[in-house]
Design an enzyme around this catalytic site. Structure first.
Site, PDB file in Angstrom:
ATOM      1  N   GLU A 178      38.286  25.378  46.308  1.00 62.61           N
ATOM      2  CA  GLU A 178      38.305  23.952  46.658  1.00 62.61           C
ATOM      3  C   GLU A 178      38.691  23.082  45.460  1.00 62.61           C
ATOM      4  O   GLU A 178      38.405  21.888  45.445  1.00 62.61           O
ATOM      5  CB  GLU A 178      36.946  23.498  47.227  1.00 62.61           C
TER       6      GLU A 178
ATOM      7  N   HIS B  12      31.296  22.813  58.547  1.00 59.99           N
ATOM      8  CA  HIS B  12      31.515  23.450  57.258  1.00 59.99           C
ATOM      9  C   HIS B  12      30.470  23.011  56.207  1.00 59.99           C
ATOM     10  O   HIS B  12      29.761  23.853  55.673  1.00 59.99           O
ATOM     11  CB  HIS B  12      32.946  23.146  56.766  1.00 59.99           C
TER      12      HIS B  12
ATOM     13  N   HIS C  60      29.795  20.298  46.377  1.00 54.54           N
ATOM     14  CA  HIS C  60      30.006  20.739  47.752  1.00 54.54           C
ATOM     15  C   HIS C  60      29.075  21.900  48.053  1.00 54.54           C
ATOM     16  O   HIS C  60      28.916  22.805  47.237  1.00 54.54           O
ATOM     17  CB  HIS C  60      31.469  21.177  47.938  1.00 54.54           C
TER      18      HIS C  60
ATOM     19  N   HIS D 224      26.828  23.996  51.708  1.00 55.02           N
ATOM     20  CA  HIS D 224      26.773  24.248  53.148  1.00 55.02           C
ATOM     21  C   HIS D 224      25.343  24.032  53.661  1.00 55.02           C
ATOM     22  O   HIS D 224      24.651  25.000  53.991  1.00 55.02           O
ATOM     23  CB  HIS D 224      27.231  25.683  53.432  1.00 55.02           C
TER      24      HIS D 224
ATOM     25  N   GLU E 253      14.610   4.726  53.115  1.00 53.27           N
ATOM     26  CA  GLU E 253      15.334   4.725  51.835  1.00 53.27           C
ATOM     27  C   GLU E 253      16.824   5.057  51.980  1.00 53.27           C
ATOM     28  O   GLU E 253      17.602   4.794  51.063  1.00 53.27           O
ATOM     29  CB  GLU E 253      14.712   5.758  50.892  1.00 53.27           C
TER      30      GLU E 253
END
Ligand code: 13P
Ligand code: ZN
Length: 275
Positions: free
Chosen positions: A115, A210, A139, A141, A169
């Site tokens: 990525e 994803h 990133h 999952h 919040e």
């Protein structure tokens, strides 16, 4: 100084391990990048080498010449703390923003995360819109956010509003809302461009079926944002498990009062009246 003695490397490794502990990273799932400050790279200069230039697969000219600490492709987050030199590394971006070379780590034939285009395009956008303050792109999952992408419409407005409602919040932590990218093939320029476009406005972008991308000025802020969103998604799923109707919730006018009290700007597009 050795890279592993530096504060930025310690922070990177700690964040990777926190993500593993919180179950955000099955196997090699997820990736992390940190844009290193010029003074930080000077501190570790003696520990750097010069690898060969390779194509990024996208042009990230707003971060040309910068150095990033990144996780390796196919590497397990749980191993970042055990073997950081193989599971992660430092890359330098070429002057035209189209190539990178490894200057530390990523040993034994490891390459940067698949990525990398998404990380570098997101890093570029966030660097620009924050006047250079943003440094971290993360990133992973997370199970609850991913689950919601099978249930809620894939719409920024719906995801933002539903997640805001789950904890008072939330709108203070992510007042700019969350972007949603429909399902796309990961690991390339197309999904990178779709994400970067949403990062102009948001600090968090969901990839349907994803995972989640979060941006922040430092490790704490990027991780804290990610953690908050995933926790809010967990609460929403708990509610949905019991009922499809909330008896009571935070209303648009409540959000407006909250915005005033906490001095945040909440875009009106998220404060729509529900049918
Ligand atoms: P990498 O192991 O190449 O970083 O890929 C993991 C991932 O989450 C892809 O989206
Ligand atoms: Zn992923």
């Amino acid at each position: 100084m050795k890279v592993l003695e530096s504060e930025f490397a310690k922070g990177f490794i700690r964040m990777a391990d926190d993500g593993w502990q919180l179950r955000y990273h099955e196997r090699n799932g997820g990736n992390l990048s940190y844009r290193i400050r010029p003074e930080e790279i000077e501190e570790v200069r003696e520990d750097l080498v010069e690898g060969d230039w390779r194509e990024i697969g996208a042009v990230a000219n707003e971060v040309a010449g910068e150095y990033f600490m990144v996780t390796g492709s196919g590497k397990f987050f749980r191993n970042v703390i055990l073997n950081p030199e193989e599971a992660a590394g430092i890359i330098e971006i070429s002057d035209d923003g189209s190539k990178y070379r490894v200057v530390w780590g990523l040993i034994n034939g490891t390459v940067p995360t698949s990525e990398l285009p998404s990380h570098l395009l997101n890093q570029s956008v966030k660097k620009r819109v924050t006047g250079g303050k943003n440094r971290v792109i993360y990133h992973a999952h997370p199970a609850n956010v991913i689950a919601l992408t099978f249930i809620l419409p894939l719409d920024d407005k719906v995801f933002t509003r539903e997640l805001w409602e789950m904890m008072t919040e939330c709108p203070i932590v992510f007042p700019e809302g969350i972007g949603v990218v429909p399902w796309m093939v990961p690991g390339g320029r197309e999904i990178a461009e779709a994400s970067a476009k949403l990062m102009e406005e948001h600090n968090a972008v969901i990839w349907a079926h994803h995972g989640l991308f979060a941006a922040g000025e430092d490790f704490d802020l990027a991780f804290g944002l990610f953690h908050t969103i995933e926790k809010s998604a967990e609460i929403l799923l708990k509610v949905m498990n019991v009922t499809d109707k909330k008896r009571q919730t935070i209303q648009p006018d409540d959000f407006r009062r909250l915005a005033e009290a906490f001095n945040v700007k909440l875009p009106e597009k998220y404060l729509y009246e529900k049918k």
